[in-house]
Write an enzyme that holds these catalytic residues in place. Structure first.
Site, PDB file in Angstrom:
ATOM      1  N   ASP A 104      48.239  34.260  36.290  1.00  0.00           N
ATOM      2  CA  ASP A 104      47.437  35.224  37.033  1.00  0.00           C
ATOM      3  C   ASP A 104      46.758  36.128  36.006  1.00  0.00           C
ATOM      4  OD1 ASP A 104      46.489  36.925  39.110  1.00  0.00           O
ATOM      5  OD2 ASP A 104      48.253  36.415  40.299  1.00  0.00           O
ATOM      6  N   ASP A 206      42.470  37.476  39.340  1.00  0.00           N
ATOM      7  CA  ASP A 206      42.611  38.540  40.326  1.00  0.00           C
ATOM      8  C   ASP A 206      41.287  39.296  40.530  1.00  0.00           C
ATOM      9  OD1 ASP A 206      44.657  40.058  41.911  1.00  0.00           O
ATOM     10  OD2 ASP A 206      43.981  41.723  40.652  1.00  0.00           O
ATOM     11  N   GLU A 248      39.548  34.964  42.541  1.00  0.00           N
ATOM     12  CA  GLU A 248      39.766  35.603  43.841  1.00  0.00           C
ATOM     13  C   GLU A 248      38.594  36.514  44.188  1.00  0.00           C
ATOM     14  OE1 GLU A 248      42.992  38.514  46.110  1.00  0.00           O
ATOM     15  OE2 GLU A 248      42.214  39.006  44.128  1.00  0.00           O
ATOM     16  N   HIS A 322      50.671  36.107  48.674  1.00  0.00           N
ATOM     17  CA  HIS A 322      51.554  37.281  48.584  1.00  0.00           C
ATOM     18  C   HIS A 322      50.946  38.535  49.208  1.00  0.00           C
ATOM     19  CE1 HIS A 322      48.634  37.700  45.457  1.00  0.00           C
ATOM     20  NE2 HIS A 322      49.049  38.929  45.189  1.00  0.00           N
ATOM     21  N   ASP A 323      49.683  38.480  49.616  1.00  0.00           N
ATOM     22  CA  ASP A 323      49.030  39.636  50.249  1.00  0.00           C
ATOM     23  C   ASP A 323      48.909  39.462  51.756  1.00  0.00           C
ATOM     24  OD1 ASP A 323      48.530  40.816  47.744  1.00  0.00           O
ATOM     25  OD2 ASP A 323      46.556  39.871  47.566  1.00  0.00           O
TER      26      ASP A 323
END
Ligand code: TEU
Ligand code: CA
Length: 559
Positions: A104, A206, A248, A322-323
């Site tokens: 990430d 990210d 993302e 995870h969000d």
């Protein structure tokens, strides 16, 4: 598969990704926090599943204000997660099982604890001062503008020592890096090359769509400098490496997607887009006030993305991360039809054209948390918004109901390995509560069931490796206006595969286009396997199946 296709196929097109949120995956030393040795101990679970790569949420050194999305050393591992030796062992052990590690990359912002920021906030003369985004106070001494931070409050924080405000688009603990500064950009590229040299398989980037911002013009998402920076990043780090990159973006649209991942762009391989997620949010109150699921609208978004990247670019496929809430709770039925609907959702997602991503626990049908008190929540976003919403007059009960439906902690309760205490996640006290339903929903129980969810995912992943039509076939939506059924056809070199899925808990009739009626071979089903397709199908609740039609030919050899 024809030779041209075979030659241009990239490994990540036929692979399946799996996201690990390290804090919640497996704790090896009883401190209640998942760690890298814990991940290594579970690699066989992932090998058995058949995945090709792991997207590892951040493991870098961090004060953990946002569980690692606030990095204080880009070249070190957080002590609670392990050591650099543990990390190198993870890369090697994963590789031995045919699995790549995708890191990430969190470079829109650092932690406010990063040495760069310590220097930056101490002196205007420090070179690192220019690594961050500073602006003078407004004439009244307040923030330069009213930009709000994603996790609550103003996005601007005053530092008396330098007499200026800095930008923290997410929170004050996550100061934005100044991508306008070429020295900062080179630091990032050097760091990326340093990780690539350790043998990683790529990067998930990210909020990458934020790095090209023009603060003074009020342009944050997909700002004017974005693609110039991504092309530079590609030249400096990514070019000519056999890796995968996924950017993302919460703002990318079907109009801008090819700017990132179009064939000739030399930027990224694909983007994580969220149009299908946001479609389910309230236009005014956002995720905190969900609106009823609308399958026609949901299909429209996904169909549009399939069409937009049909010839150029590549889709990422996912419902969870995870969000986001757990997909079986959000789009399926986490009660009586949990197993059935979890398999249905997986079938629909994995057979679209693109690279599918599984979020840890999805492969065993883990569900949302059901917290009743705000002190059970841990997420910086949930807690930040709680304060704001309560101040606005929302009751704690209503807020908690919203957080239980759409909040980020739903995905962050510990992975449920077995029915034992703490779900086999830890011997200690977990950093966030284990879902009590681990007594019945856990990897051990699901994996001993030949009809379990895990077995269904194994089959989906294997099909992708065996059937080029799944990776490369054209996509044609069927019955786009049907409010209960998601159906589509994939086709390659005369091989046709139909996917039909009932999104409801009701038995549902579905009229098939005439040209698909006839004998077929069932490749996968979550119900009694069918042997043919009739003009009018009667679908069981949440039934989903994959049929190869009109040919006994296999999809071809393994890729
Ligand atoms: O998320 C991007 C992001 O915009 C999220 O804050 C998202 O809007 C929100 O979760 C939906 O309600 C990425 C990471 O995935 C997230 O975990 C981080 O908190 C965030 O960036 C900041 O790094
Ligand atoms: Ca631990």
């Amino acid at each position: 598969m024809n030779d041209a296709l075979r030659e241009t196929t990239r490994w990540w097109q036929s692979a399946t990704g799996y996201q690990i949120y390290p804090r919640s995956f497996c704790d090896s030393n009883g401190d209640g926090i998942g760690d890298i040795p814990g991940i290594i101990s579970k690699l066989d679970h992932l090998r058995d599943l058949g995945i090709g790569f792991i997207w590892l949420s951040p493991v870098y050194r961090s004060p953990m204000a946002d569980n690692g999305y606030d990095i204080s050393d880009y070249r070190d591992i957080a002590p609670e997660f392990g050591t650099m030796e543990d990390f190198d062992r993870l890369v090697a052990e994963a590789k031995a099982r045919g699995i790549g590690i995708v890191m990430d990359l969190v470079v829109n912002h650092s932690s406010s604890d990063h040495p760069w920021f310590h220097a930056a906030r101490t002196s205007r003369e420090a070179p690192e001062h220019e690594y961050y985004i500073w602006r003078d106070a407004a004439p009244d001494g307040g923030p330069p503008n009213d930009h709000q931070a994603a996790f609550g409050g103003s996005a601007w924080t005053f530092v008396p020592g330098v007499g200026k405000y800095y930008l923290g688009h997410f929170s004050p603990e996550q100061p934005d890096l100044n991508w306008q500064n070429p020295v900062l950009r080179q630091e990032i590229y050097d760091m990326m090359n340093w990780w690539l040299a350790r043998g990683i398989a790529g990067f998930r980037m990210d909020v990458i769509s934020l790095i090209g911002k023009d603060v003074d013009a009020g342009l944050y998402e997909e700002g004017p400098f974005l693609h110039q920076f991504l092309q530079e990043m590609h030249r400096e780090t990514l070019a000519d490496r056999d890796i995968v990159t996924i950017g993302e973006s919460w703002s990318v649209s079907t109009d801008t997607a090819r700017l990132y991942c179009g064939r000739d762009r030399r930027e990224l391989d694909m983007v994580f887009q969220f149009n299908h997620v946001v479609e389910g949010w309230d236009p005014v109150h956002g995720k905190w006030k969900p609106k009823p699921f609308d399958l026609v609208a949901f299909k429209r978004v996904l169909n549009d993305w399939q069409a937009a990247l049909a010839e150029d670019g590549w889709n990422s496929l996912f419902l969870s991360n995870h969000d986001l809430p757990r997909q079986v709770s959000k789009y399926g039925d986490d009660g009586a039809y949990r197993v059935k609907s979890a398999k249905m959702l997986a079938t629909v997602v994995h057979l679209l054209k693109g690279t599918p991503f599984i979020y840890q626990g999805e492969e065993i049908g883990m569900t949302n948390a059901t917290f009743t008190r705000i002190d059970q929540f841990r997420d910086i976003e949930t807690l930040g918004h709680y304060a704001e919403e309560i101040a606005r007059g929302v009751t704690p009960e209503d807020f908690i109901a919203g957080a239980n439906e759409n909040g980020r902690d739903n995905a962050r309760t510990p992975m449920q390995w077995n029915a034992g205490p703490k779900a086999g996640f830890t011997d200690g006290t977990p950093w966030i509560e284990v879902n009590p339903n681990h007594a019945t929903i856990n990897a051990e129980a699901d994996r001993t069931d030949a009809d379990g969810i895990f077995a269904h995912y194994q089959c989906l992943i294997a099909l992708r490796k065996d059937w080029p039509v799944i990776v490369h076939g054209t996509y044609r939506p069927i019955a786009t206006d049907d409010g209960a059924v998601f159906a589509y056809l994939r086709e390659l070199d005369g091989v046709r595969v139909a996917v039909i899925a009932n999104f409801t808990s009701e038995e549902t009739d579905f009229d098939l286009p005439v040209e698909l009626v006839g004998a077929g071979r069932c490749l996968l089903s979550n119900d009694v396997p069918r042997t043919s397709l009739e003009r009018r199908l009667s679908l069981a609740p949440f039934e989903a199946f994959v049929m190869s039609i009109g040919t006994e030919r296999s999809g071809g050899d393994r890729q």
